[in-house]
Design a protein around this motif. Structure first.
Motif, PDB file in Angstrom:
ATOM      1  N   PHE A  89       0.849  -1.069  -0.471  1.00 29.96           N
ATOM      2  CA  PHE A  89      -0.019   0.006   0.204  1.00 29.96           C
ATOM      3  C   PHE A  89       0.605   1.039   0.097  1.00 29.96           C
ATOM      4  CE2 PHE A  89      -2.654  -3.270   2.290  1.00 29.96           C
ATOM      5  CZ  PHE A  89      -3.585  -2.927   1.462  1.00 29.96           C
ATOM      6  N   THR A  90       2.260   1.112  -0.254  1.00 34.79           N
ATOM      7  CA  THR A  90       3.309   2.403  -0.405  1.00 34.79           C
ATOM      8  C   THR A  90       4.306   1.966  -1.119  1.00 34.79           C
ATOM      9  OG1 THR A  90       3.484   3.790   1.782  1.00 34.79           O
ATOM     10  CG2 THR A  90       4.245   1.947   1.970  1.00 34.79           C
ATOM     11  N   ALA A  95       8.075   3.806   3.086  1.00 35.90           N
ATOM     12  CA  ALA A  95       8.790   2.587   4.159  1.00 35.90           C
ATOM     13  C   ALA A  95      10.047   3.338   5.182  1.00 35.90           C
ATOM     14  CB  ALA A  95       7.501   1.327   3.792  1.00 35.90           C
ATOM     15  N   ALA A  96      10.887   3.390   4.181  1.00 36.05           N
ATOM     16  CA  ALA A  96      12.139   3.239   4.250  1.00 36.05           C
ATOM     17  C   ALA A  96      12.323   4.756   5.802  1.00 36.05           C
ATOM     18  CB  ALA A  96      13.075   3.029   4.077  1.00 36.05           C
ATOM     19  N   ASP A 144       0.019   6.923   4.550  1.00 30.28           N
ATOM     20  CA  ASP A 144      -1.737   5.573   3.593  1.00 30.28           C
ATOM     21  C   ASP A 144      -1.332   4.739   4.757  1.00 30.28           C
ATOM     22  OD1 ASP A 144       1.245   5.020   2.841  1.00 30.28           O
ATOM     23  OD2 ASP A 144       1.149   5.169   1.063  1.00 30.28           O
ATOM     24  N   LEU A 145      -2.118   3.806   4.399  1.00 35.11           N
ATOM     25  CA  LEU A 145      -2.459   2.713   4.876  1.00 35.11           C
ATOM     26  C   LEU A 145      -0.995   1.802   4.680  1.00 35.11           C
ATOM     27  CD1 LEU A 145      -3.588   0.254   6.357  1.00 35.11           C
ATOM     28  CD2 LEU A 145      -4.774  -0.644   3.833  1.00 35.11           C
ATOM     29  N   ASN A 150       3.277  -0.402   8.360  1.00 33.62           N
ATOM     30  CA  ASN A 150       4.408   0.406   9.115  1.00 33.62           C
ATOM     31  C   ASN A 150       4.780   0.072  10.308  1.00 33.62           C
ATOM     32  OD1 ASN A 150       6.935  -0.632   6.791  1.00 33.62           O
ATOM     33  ND2 ASN A 150       5.335   0.212   5.663  1.00 33.62           N
ATOM     34  N   ILE A 151       4.000   0.998  10.913  1.00 28.10           N
ATOM     35  CA  ILE A 151       4.031   1.931  12.738  1.00 28.10           C
ATOM     36  C   ILE A 151       3.517   0.722  13.549  1.00 28.10           C
ATOM     37  CG2 ILE A 151       2.778   3.064  14.190  1.00 28.10           C
ATOM     38  CD1 ILE A 151       2.858   5.718  11.966  1.00 28.10           C
ATOM     39  N   VAL A 152       2.701   0.094  13.087  1.00 30.33           N
ATOM     40  CA  VAL A 152       2.150  -1.493  13.630  1.00 30.33           C
ATOM     41  C   VAL A 152       3.749  -1.806  13.920  1.00 30.33           C
ATOM     42  CG1 VAL A 152       0.684  -2.786  13.953  1.00 30.33           C
ATOM     43  CG2 VAL A 152      -0.522  -0.827  13.149  1.00 30.33           C
TER      44      VAL A 152
END
Length: 316
Positions: A89-90, A95-96, A144-145, A150-152
């Motif tokens: 989704f990203t 993400a990095a 975004d989702l 990624n935070i989780v």
């Protein structure tokens, strides 16, 4: 003195390898499904690690330890599952950049879970690292989702880092290779239901192009296997907040790799990367309490590498 810096060097090398994972995972996910990617990279890595770890002391006992299961759940299953799904989704670059939150999450977890006291230098380094990665993110971040997932994943990895530090305080702890391998075994096993679900609903997909196959092999043999051992070795021996601050170098290093691959220079990103790395240096190089070998967790002597042969051996 050289041994005193071994844990920091191990964490530093693992961070360098980690910064390569996002691009490789993005290439693999172009044709592979997230569960296939996650399980296959660890299964291949374990083919290398298990024969080595099985020859060392306490491997079976470590596998049976409930704390190892918790490490596998937080540091492998939850982290890699949410991170790889998030990449659907990203972008890998975004993400990095989200990894910039990991130092803060780790510091918070260390204070809450083990009452770790942050030194002034650690706080200064943490602030500078956060500002730096914020500058890096300013030119290319999007919410975004995939970012949420990624935070989780990062929150789970922060807990894993703190658990490693707590594990390092045990007097009877295993060495880094044994603990990393046992963690990988449980983390992979706990991902199998996810892989089974993908197969059941027909969404499982193996890589169909050469780049995807090579990416998974590189993730397994160059990134996953070494990083598991190196990060475990270092994180057991330094304050959890220091391990977290070191990860602030990932976005900066990722941007450096992008420049080497031909991405145009962005002055804001370059400045942010420099500030982040400076913060990492302040927090780590000035850290006086690095333990080269906490009780019970040092690498074993060569005489300890013989296979266990007695079924009633209490070390098992």
């Amino acid at each position: 003195m050289s041994k005193r810096w071994l844990p920091l060097g191990a964490i530093g090398l693992s961070v360098v390898l980690w910064s390569m994972a996002y691009v490789l995972s993005g290439w693999a996910l172009a044709t592979a499904s997230p569960a296939v990617l996650s399980v296959s990279r660890f299964a291949i890595a374990l083919i290398v690690l298990v024969p080595l770890a099985a020859r060392r002391r306490h491997f079976v006992r470590t596998l049976r330890d409930p704390r190892t299961i918790l490490l596998g759940l937080t540091g492998v299953t939850l982290y890699y599952s949410f991170a790889n799904i998030g990449l659907l989704f990203t972008t890998p670059g975004t993400a990095a950049l989200v990894v910039s939150l990991l130092p803060v999450l780790t510091a918070i977890a260390a204070v809450v879970m083990i009452s770790e006291r942050l030194t002034r230098r650690t706080l200064v380094g943490l602030v500078l690292a956060t500002i730096g990665v914020g500058l890096v993110a300013a030119s290319g971040f999007r919410f975004d989702l995939g970012v949420v997932l990624n935070i989780v994943a990062l929150a789970s990895y922060a807990i894993y880092t703190v658990l490693l530090r707590r594990h390092g305080d045990r007097d009877d702890g295993p060495d880094a290779l044994v603990l990393a391998t046992a963690t990988g075994v449980w983390g992979t096993a706990l991902m199998l239901p996810w892989l089974g679900w993908e197969v059941a609903v027909g969404s499982a997909a193996v890589p169909t192009d050469g780049r995807g196959i090579l990416s998974i092999l590189a993730l397994a043999l160059i990134v996953t296997a070494p990083t598991l051992v190196l990060f475990n070795y270092g994180a057991e021996r330094v304050p959890a907040a220091i391990s977290g601050v070191a990860t602030a170098a990932i976005p900066a290093l990722g941007y450096g790799f992008a420049l080497l691959l031909g991405e145009p220079l962005d002055p804001v990103k370059a400045l942010g990367g420099a500030v982040a790395l400076f913060g990492v240096l302040i927090a780590t190089l000035a850290q006086p309490d690095v333990e080269p070998s906490p009780p019970g967790t040092g690498l074993p002597e060569p005489a300890d590498l013989a296979p266990e042969v007695r079924a009633d051996d209490p070390a098992r």
